[in-house]
Design a protein around this motif. Structure first.
Motif, PDB file in Angstrom:
ATOM      1  N   THR A  26       0.831  -1.198   0.000  1.00  0.00           N
ATOM      2  CA  THR A  26       0.000   0.000   0.000  1.00  0.00           C
ATOM      3  C   THR A  26       0.873   1.258   0.000  1.00  0.00           C
ATOM      4  OG1 THR A  26      -1.691  -1.223   1.223  1.00  0.00           O
ATOM      5  CG2 THR A  26      -1.911   1.154   1.202  1.00  0.00           C
ATOM      6  N   TRP A  27       1.942   1.235   0.798  1.00  0.00           N
ATOM      7  CA  TRP A  27       2.840   2.387   0.836  1.00  0.00           C
ATOM      8  C   TRP A  27       3.507   2.596  -0.519  1.00  0.00           C
ATOM      9  CZ3 TRP A  27       3.992   6.843   2.590  1.00  0.00           C
ATOM     10  CH2 TRP A  27       5.190   7.440   2.201  1.00  0.00           C
ATOM     11  N   THR A  28       4.071   1.543  -1.084  1.00  0.00           N
ATOM     12  CA  THR A  28       4.800   1.662  -2.347  1.00  0.00           C
ATOM     13  C   THR A  28       3.885   2.191  -3.444  1.00  0.00           C
ATOM     14  OG1 THR A  28       6.282  -0.123  -1.704  1.00  0.00           O
ATOM     15  CG2 THR A  28       6.195   0.396  -4.033  1.00  0.00           C
ATOM     16  N   HIS A  91       3.914  11.236   5.729  1.00  0.00           N
ATOM     17  CA  HIS A  91       4.935  11.089   6.778  1.00  0.00           C
ATOM     18  C   HIS A  91       4.457  10.156   7.890  1.00  0.00           C
ATOM     19  CE1 HIS A  91       8.305  13.681   5.766  1.00  0.00           C
ATOM     20  NE2 HIS A  91       7.465  14.617   5.355  1.00  0.00           N
ATOM     21  N   LYS A  92       3.181  10.254   8.255  1.00  0.00           N
ATOM     22  CA  LYS A  92       2.643   9.396   9.321  1.00  0.00           C
ATOM     23  C   LYS A  92       2.732   7.927   8.932  1.00  0.00           C
ATOM     24  CE  LYS A  92      -0.478  13.002  10.886  1.00  0.00           C
ATOM     25  NZ  LYS A  92      -1.852  13.498  10.831  1.00  0.00           N
ATOM     26  N   THR A  93       2.353   7.608   7.710  1.00  0.00           N
ATOM     27  CA  THR A  93       2.443   6.229   7.239  1.00  0.00           C
ATOM     28  C   THR A  93       3.895   5.785   7.165  1.00  0.00           C
ATOM     29  OG1 THR A  93       0.411   6.398   5.951  1.00  0.00           O
ATOM     30  CG2 THR A  93       1.950   4.683   5.303  1.00  0.00           C
ATOM     31  N   LEU A  94       4.739   6.634   6.630  1.00  0.00           N
ATOM     32  CA  LEU A  94       6.146   6.299   6.469  1.00  0.00           C
ATOM     33  C   LEU A  94       6.796   5.986   7.815  1.00  0.00           C
ATOM     34  CD1 LEU A  94       8.597   6.045   4.612  1.00  0.00           C
ATOM     35  CD2 LEU A  94       8.945   8.509   4.872  1.00  0.00           C
ATOM     36  N   GLN A 149      -5.446   1.268   6.168  1.00  0.00           N
ATOM     37  CA  GLN A 149      -6.692   1.928   5.763  1.00  0.00           C
ATOM     38  C   GLN A 149      -6.458   3.412   5.489  1.00  0.00           C
ATOM     39  OE1 GLN A 149      -9.725   0.543   5.056  1.00  0.00           O
ATOM     40  NE2 GLN A 149     -10.142   2.589   4.299  1.00  0.00           N
ATOM     41  N   LYS A 150      -5.698   4.074   6.343  1.00  0.00           N
ATOM     42  CA  LYS A 150      -5.411   5.499   6.146  1.00  0.00           C
ATOM     43  C   LYS A 150      -4.603   5.718   4.866  1.00  0.00           C
ATOM     44  CE  LYS A 150      -5.610   6.726  11.025  1.00  0.00           C
ATOM     45  NZ  LYS A 150      -4.824   7.024  12.228  1.00  0.00           N
TER      46      LYS A 150
END
Length: 169
Positions: A26-28, A91-94, A149-150
């Motif tokens: 999801t991040w990538t 940034h929060k996800t990272l 989810q975010k």
């Protein structure tokens, strides 16, 4: 549910590992959308933006570039604020993704009670700290699920932003 039916710690760790795979995917997928952000903010083609994106070798560097482009005087204040809001969410996800991708995992003598050991040095005023350990438990699993989810919601927000701002897609 009986004790025999309750999920074991091994099951919990397997769930955690599967969620980490989803978080990384999801991040990538979402990070790659920075290509469109670079193209729109720098007023370059998607091909040029892709070369810039691939030349920067960390997520942090890519986000920093987008934020710096947004902060240029030539950018309209409303565009700047919208971009910076989106990158704050990134940034929060990272941060969580990096926590689990840049650590080692430890277990007790029976191979249970998984925990992470952060592989980062924290410089204090008169000493350094490293090796902070934290358990992998239901709370952490919930946090990873919420972050996935975010990130999916952020992905949709980015696509909507590109459409509204007519950024190259």
């Amino acid at each position: 549910m009986s004790a025999a039916d309750a999920p074991t710690m091994a099951d919990e760790f397997q769930t955690f590992l599967a969620l980490m795979g989803r978080l990384n995917y999801t991040w990538t997928n979402t990070e790659s959308l920075l290509i469109h952000m670079i193209a729109g903010l720098a007023d370059v083609t998607k091909e040029v933006a892709t070369v810039i994106f691939l030349t920067l070798n960390t997520s942090r560097a890519r986000i920093d570039l987008v934020e710096r482009l947004a902060k240029l005087d030539a950018q309209k204040p409303d565009l700047r604020e919208e971009v910076l809001s989106l990158t704050r969410d990134m940034h929060k996800t990272l941060k969580l993704k990096n926590k689990y991708n840049h650590c080692i995992y430890s277990f007790d003598n029976e191979g249970r009670n998984a925990s992470t050991i952060l592989m980062r040095i924290s410089d204090q005023k008169h000493k350094i700290e490293y090796g902070k350990s934290s358990p992998i438990n239901a709370r952490e699993i919930t946090l990873v699920r919420e972050t996935i989810q975010k990130t999916q919601t952020l992905n949709k927000s980015l696509w909507e932003f590109f459409k509204q701002r007519k950024f190259p897609v």
